[in-house]
Design a protein around this motif. Structure first.
Motif, mmCIF file in Angstrom:
data_model
loop_
_atom_site.group_PDB
_atom_site.id
_atom_site.type_symbol
_atom_site.label_atom_id
_atom_site.label_comp_id
_atom_site.label_asym_id
_atom_site.label_seq_id
_atom_site.Cartn_x
_atom_site.Cartn_y
_atom_site.Cartn_z
ATOM 1 N N GLY A 171 47.525 19.811 47.930
ATOM 2 C CA GLY A 171 48.891 19.500 47.557
ATOM 3 C C GLY A 171 49.541 18.454 48.433
ATOM 4 N N ASP A 175 44.604 16.986 45.640
ATOM 5 C CA ASP A 175 45.160 17.876 44.623
ATOM 6 C C ASP A 175 44.082 18.836 44.124
ATOM 7 N N THR A 203 50.192 22.471 42.932
ATOM 8 C CA THR A 203 51.531 21.887 42.975
ATOM 9 C C THR A 203 51.852 21.275 41.616
#
Length: 463
Positions: A171, A175, A203
Motif C-alpha cells: 500500500g 500494491d 488499499t
C-alpha cells in the motif's frame, strides 16, 4: 482513459466506492505482466493478456511445460496451441522457470493450486512457495494480485507478511490485491476475456490499479472494499453450487425409494421462468473448486468459534455419492448374477465434468478406489483423459495408474458392468447399452437411448 473508467466504474455503493484513493493511480497501457502458475487458471489468463496487447511472462516450476509453451504448444484444452504460437511468435508471451525475471514486471498474478490435505484442511504450500519466490525479486511500484481460491484473510495474513520481509510495505511501496478466478473448463461462451471480475485491494489505490489492469481484458470489473470480501465472494459462488448439488443429490436418493424419476422432475421444474435454477445429481462433485472451497471456509470459521453446519452437511452429502454409486453397481450386477469381487467394471468418464480433460478431484477416483477395494477388476474409457491416477488413500492404499481403454466391441464383451460417471458427448451410449449386460448411469446419459434398457440402473430413478 475514459474507456478504462467505464469498464471499472461498476463498484456499486459499498465501502470501496465511498473511499476515494488518496494517491495517484498509474493508468498505463504498456504494463508488463507476469503470471505465476501456468495451469488451468494461469495459462488462459496469460494468453488473454498477451492477445490484449500486453507483454506477458509466464513462470512455472515445470520445465517441460515451460519448454512446450515456448515452442507454441498448449497443454490446456481451453487454450489452443495456435493461440500460444501466435503470441510467442509476436514476442508477446514467453515462459520461464526463473523467478529473477519478475524484477522488471509491473504486475504479478499468482495462479497456483490451493488443494486441501487428507484431513480436509487448506493446503497453502503452493501459495507460500510462490510468494516466497516473489519476495526477493519484489520491486518498488509493483502490483501483486492473488487469484488462487482460498479462505478470507489469506492475502493479508499470509501473502502480505511474506512480501513485506523485503522491506517494502504493501500500500506504500507496492500494491496488493485479490481477484478470484472464474474459470469454467470447457465453456466457450464465458471466458477470461468476457467474464466479469471482482477485485479487492489492501488499499483503495491498489483496488483501482488492479481494476485498471483487469479491465484491459474487456470485461466489467467490480471493486470491493478489501481482499477479504473478494476472497469470500469466490467461496460464496462455489458453496452456492455445492449446497444446491447436495440438495438435488439428496432428492435423487429419495426419488429412488419413492419410484420417481428425478430427471423428469428437474425437466418439469425448469419450465418455471423465475425462482428456480436447475442443478443435476451425479456420482459426486469434482474439479478444483466445488469439492474444495466449502472446507476452506469451514476450516477458517472455526477460528471464530463458528461451525458451518449447513455447508458441511452439503459437503457430506456430495462426498457420500460415490458410496451410493457402489450400491447401484452391486444392484446391477445382482441382476446378472455376478458378484462384485468377480466382476470386470468399466468406468466411462473420469474427467470431473462433461467434455473436458480435467480429472482433478473427479468422483470417478473414489468410485474406482471403492471398486478396487472390493476386489473388482476396473478399467476405464475417457476420450479426454488418457491416464488416470487413483489410490494412495485410506480407501485404496496402493497407488495405481490406469490407461484409458478403447471403447471397442471386444473390450466391452469382457465387461460385466459399465458405470457412466461423466457423460461425454463423444461416447456412443447406445453401443454401450446394447453390448454390456449391466449398466449404471449416474448422469442420465442413456435417457435418449432407444431399445431395451431393463438392465440399466439410473441414479435418481426408482424402479
Amino acid at each position: 482513459m475514459e474507456a478504462d473508467n467505464d469498464r471499472l466504474g461498476k463498484s456499486g455503493s459499498g465501502p470501496a466506492a465511498q473511499r476515494a484513493p488518496t494517491r495517484a493511480v498509474a493508468y498505463r497501457t504498456d504494463q508488463r505482466i507476469a503470471v505465476l502458475g501456468l495451469g488451468y487458471v494461469g495459462l488462459p489468463l496469460a494468453i488473454a493478456f498477451a492477445k490484449a496487447g500486453r507483454n506477458v511472462l509466464g513462470v512455472d516450476v515445470d520445465a517441460r511445460k515451460v519448454a512446450q509453451l515456448n515452442a507454441g504448444v498448449s497443454h490446456i484444452a481451453d487454450v489452443p496451441s495456435d493461440d500460444v504460437a501466435q503470441v510467442v511468435q509476436a514476442g508477446a508471451f514467453a515462459a520461464t522457470v526463473n523467478y529473477d525475471a519478475l524484477r522488471d514486471r509491473d504486475v504479478i498474478f499468482i495462479c497456483v493450486p490451493t488443494p486441501f490435505d487428507a484431513m480436509r484442511a487448506p493446503d497453502l504450500s503452493y501459495v507460500v512457495s510462490a510468494v516466497e519466490g516473489i519476495q526477493p525479486c519484489l520491486s518498488r511500484g509493483q502490483l501483486v494480485i492473488l487469484q488462487s481460491t482460498t479462505y478470507p484473510g489469506t492475502t493479508q495474513e499470509i501473502v502480505q507478511p511474506i512480501l513485506e520481509r523485503s522491506g517494502l510495505k504493501a500500500g506504500v511501496d507496492f500494491d496488493l490485491a485479490f481477484c478470484p478466478e472464474r474459470i469454467d473448463p470447457g465453456r466457450t461462451d464465458w471466458t477470461v476475456a468476457n467474464t466479469p471480475r471482482v477485485v479487492g485491494g489492501v488499499t483503495p489505490e491498489g483496488t483501482q490499479r488492479a481494476a485498471v489492469v483487469l479491465g484491459a481484458l474487456g470485461a466489467p470489473v467490480h471493486c470491493v472494499s478489501s481482499p477479504r470480501v473478494a476472497e469470500m465472494t469466490k467461496l460464496l459462488e462455489n458453496i452456492f453450487r455445492s449446497v444446491n448439488i447436495a440438495l438435488v443429490n439428496e432428492l435423487a436418493l429419495l426419488s429412488e425409494r419413492m419410484g420417481i424419476d428425478i430427471w423428469e422432475v428437474i425437466e418439469a421444474a425448469k419450465t418455471k421462468p423465475f425462482g428456480f435454477m436447475p442443478f443435476t445429481p451425479g456420482a459426486g462433485v469434482g474439479g478444483h473448486c466445488i469439492g474444495v472451497d466449502p472446507y476452506y471456509l469451514s476450516w477458517k470459521a472455526r477460528e471464530y468459534d463458528f461451525y458451518t453446519r449447513f455447508i458441511e452437511l452439503a459437503a457430506e452429502m456430495n462426498q457420500s455419492m460415490p458410496f451410493h454409486v457402489l450400491d447401484l453397481i452391486e444392484q446391477a450386477l445382482d441382476r446378472v448374477h455376478i458378484a462384485l469381487c468377480d466382476a470386470t467394471v468399466m468406468v466411462l468418464g473420469v474427467a470431473f465434468k462433461r467434455d473436458v480433460d480435467d480429472p482433478r478431484n473427479s468422483p470417478a477416483e473414489r468410485v474406482i478406489e471403492l471398486l478396487l477395494r472390493r476386489g473388482a477388476k476396473v478399467t476405464y474409457h475417457d476420450p479426454y483423459v488418457p491416464r488416470f491416477h487413483v489410490g494412495g488413500s485410506v480407501f485404496y492404499r496402493k497407488p495405481v495408474e490406469l490407461l484409458s481403454q478403447p471403447l471397442s466391441e471386444s473390450n466391452l464383451h469382457r465387461v460385466h458392468c459399465a458405470v457412466i460417471v461423466t457423460g461425454h458427448r463423444a461416447v456412443d451410449y447406445g453401443f454401450v447399452v446394447r453390448t454390456v449386460p449391466a449398466v449404471v448411469d449416474c448422469c442420465n446419459a442413456t435417457a435418449a437411448v432407444d431399445g431395451d434398457k431393463r438392465h440399466v440402473v439410473r441414479l435418481g430413478v426408482g424402479r
